[in-house]
Motif scaffolding. Structure first.
Motif, PDB file in Angstrom:
ATOM      1  N   ILE A  39      13.679  40.180   4.485  1.00  0.00           N
ATOM      2  CA  ILE A  39      12.626  39.127   4.539  1.00  0.00           C
ATOM      3  C   ILE A  39      11.500  38.988   3.855  1.00  0.00           C
ATOM      4  CG2 ILE A  39      13.603  38.000   6.016  1.00  0.00           C
ATOM      5  CD1 ILE A  39      12.218  38.557   8.113  1.00  0.00           C
ATOM      6  N   GLY A  40      10.849  40.318   3.121  1.00  0.00           N
ATOM      7  CA  GLY A  40       9.350  40.434   2.611  1.00  0.00           C
ATOM      8  C   GLY A  40       7.964  39.776   3.349  1.00  0.00           C
ATOM      9  N   ALA A  41       7.921  38.983   2.628  1.00  0.00           N
ATOM     10  CA  ALA A  41       6.434  38.626   3.798  1.00  0.00           C
ATOM     11  C   ALA A  41       6.531  38.590   5.018  1.00  0.00           C
ATOM     12  CB  ALA A  41       5.035  37.888   2.727  1.00  0.00           C
ATOM     13  N   ALA A  42       7.735  37.534   5.074  1.00  0.00           N
ATOM     14  CA  ALA A  42       7.742  37.191   6.262  1.00  0.00           C
ATOM     15  C   ALA A  42       8.084  38.216   7.577  1.00  0.00           C
ATOM     16  CB  ALA A  42       8.629  36.130   6.420  1.00  0.00           C
ATOM     17  N   TYR A  80       6.389  40.078   9.593  1.00  0.00           N
ATOM     18  CA  TYR A  80       6.039  40.092  10.386  1.00  0.00           C
ATOM     19  C   TYR A  80       5.966  38.601  11.243  1.00  0.00           C
ATOM     20  CZ  TYR A  80       3.330  35.411   9.036  1.00  0.00           C
ATOM     21  OH  TYR A  80       3.438  33.771   8.440  1.00  0.00           O
ATOM     22  N   LEU A  81       6.695  37.998  11.246  1.00  0.00           N
ATOM     23  CA  LEU A  81       7.832  36.222  11.468  1.00  0.00           C
ATOM     24  C   LEU A  81       8.832  36.625  12.497  1.00  0.00           C
ATOM     25  CD1 LEU A  81       7.741  33.385  10.117  1.00  0.00           C
ATOM     26  CD2 LEU A  81       6.189  33.913  11.665  1.00  0.00           C
ATOM     27  N   ALA A  82       9.513  37.599  12.513  1.00  0.00           N
ATOM     28  CA  ALA A  82      10.965  38.913  12.712  1.00  0.00           C
ATOM     29  C   ALA A  82      10.042  39.493  13.720  1.00  0.00           C
ATOM     30  CB  ALA A  82      10.998  39.023  11.213  1.00  0.00           C
ATOM     31  N   SER A  83       9.341  39.942  13.449  1.00  0.00           N
ATOM     32  CA  SER A  83       8.353  40.913  14.826  1.00  0.00           C
ATOM     33  C   SER A  83       8.279  40.520  15.596  1.00  0.00           C
ATOM     34  CB  SER A  83       8.015  41.566  14.707  1.00  0.00           C
ATOM     35  OG  SER A  83       8.170  42.454  13.130  1.00  0.00           O
ATOM     36  N   TYR A  84       7.545  38.961  15.508  1.00  0.00           N
ATOM     37  CA  TYR A  84       7.342  38.345  16.679  1.00  0.00           C
ATOM     38  C   TYR A  84       7.976  37.393  17.463  1.00  0.00           C
ATOM     39  CZ  TYR A  84       2.263  37.860  14.119  1.00  0.00           C
ATOM     40  OH  TYR A  84       0.887  37.885  14.318  1.00  0.00           O
ATOM     41  N   TRP A  85       9.104  37.308  16.632  1.00  0.00           N
ATOM     42  CA  TRP A  85      10.646  36.212  17.175  1.00  0.00           C
ATOM     43  C   TRP A  85      10.822  37.300  18.047  1.00  0.00           C
ATOM     44  CZ3 TRP A  85      15.516  36.447  14.883  1.00  0.00           C
ATOM     45  CH2 TRP A  85      16.838  34.965  15.144  1.00  0.00           C
ATOM     46  N   PHE A  86      11.384  38.858  17.748  1.00  0.00           N
ATOM     47  CA  PHE A  86      11.957  39.573  18.543  1.00  0.00           C
ATOM     48  C   PHE A  86      10.803  39.863  20.033  1.00  0.00           C
ATOM     49  CE2 PHE A  86      14.495  41.162  14.563  1.00  0.00           C
ATOM     50  CZ  PHE A  86      15.653  41.143  14.949  1.00  0.00           C
ATOM     51  N   GLU A  87       9.938  39.822  19.807  1.00  0.00           N
ATOM     52  CA  GLU A  87       8.824  40.370  20.866  1.00  0.00           C
ATOM     53  C   GLU A  87       8.970  38.626  22.246  1.00  0.00           C
ATOM     54  OE1 GLU A  87       4.539  40.668  20.154  1.00  0.00           O
ATOM     55  OE2 GLU A  87       4.812  42.141  18.490  1.00  0.00           O
ATOM     56  N   LEU A  88       9.097  37.639  21.185  1.00  0.00           N
ATOM     57  CA  LEU A  88       9.694  36.695  22.689  1.00  0.00           C
ATOM     58  C   LEU A  88      10.626  36.657  22.738  1.00  0.00           C
ATOM     59  CD1 LEU A  88       7.641  33.827  19.519  1.00  0.00           C
ATOM     60  CD2 LEU A  88       7.763  34.321  22.016  1.00  0.00           C
TER      61      LEU A  88
END
Length: 105
Positions: free
Chosen positions: A4-7, A9-17
């Motif tokens: 998912i390239g540059a995004a 970090y969003l996947a990481s945030y989502w997993f943290e959530l």
């Protein structure tokens, strides 16, 4: 998981959530309240686009979970597998049982 390239970090945030929340009737999308609390607790300031995207990712995940409960649901990855030849599978199973019976004699 696909690239998912540059995004990423969003996947990481989502997993943290935690991907989804828990409701009285089962899984629910991450609420705005939960997301705001996560922002405050983690020190991550989300843009409106990121905020909306994380909530939409949670909704889409739940929709996929619900759809996956039906046998005709296609897999969420790659191409759907080709249908298998039932007669060929039947022959292979029959031959395996015959070989097993012959080995027992």
């Amino acid at each position: 998981m696909p690239e998912i390239g540059a995004a990423q970090y969003l996947a990481s945030y989502w997993f943290e959530l935690g991907l989804i929340g828990s409701g009285a009737m089962g899984p629910v999308a991450i609420s705005a309240t939960e997301l705001l609390a996560w922002q405050q607790g983690s020190g991550n300031d989300l843009t409106p686009w990121e905020f909306k995207t994380l909530r939409e990712m949670s909704r889409a995940y739940i929709a996929s979970m619900t759809a996956a409960e039906t046998p005709e649901c296609p897999p969420p990855y790659g191409k759907q597998t080709e249908a298998f030849d039932r007669s060929l599978v039947s022959k292979k199973i029959s031959n395996a049982f015959k070989a097993f019976i012959q080995a027992k004699k």
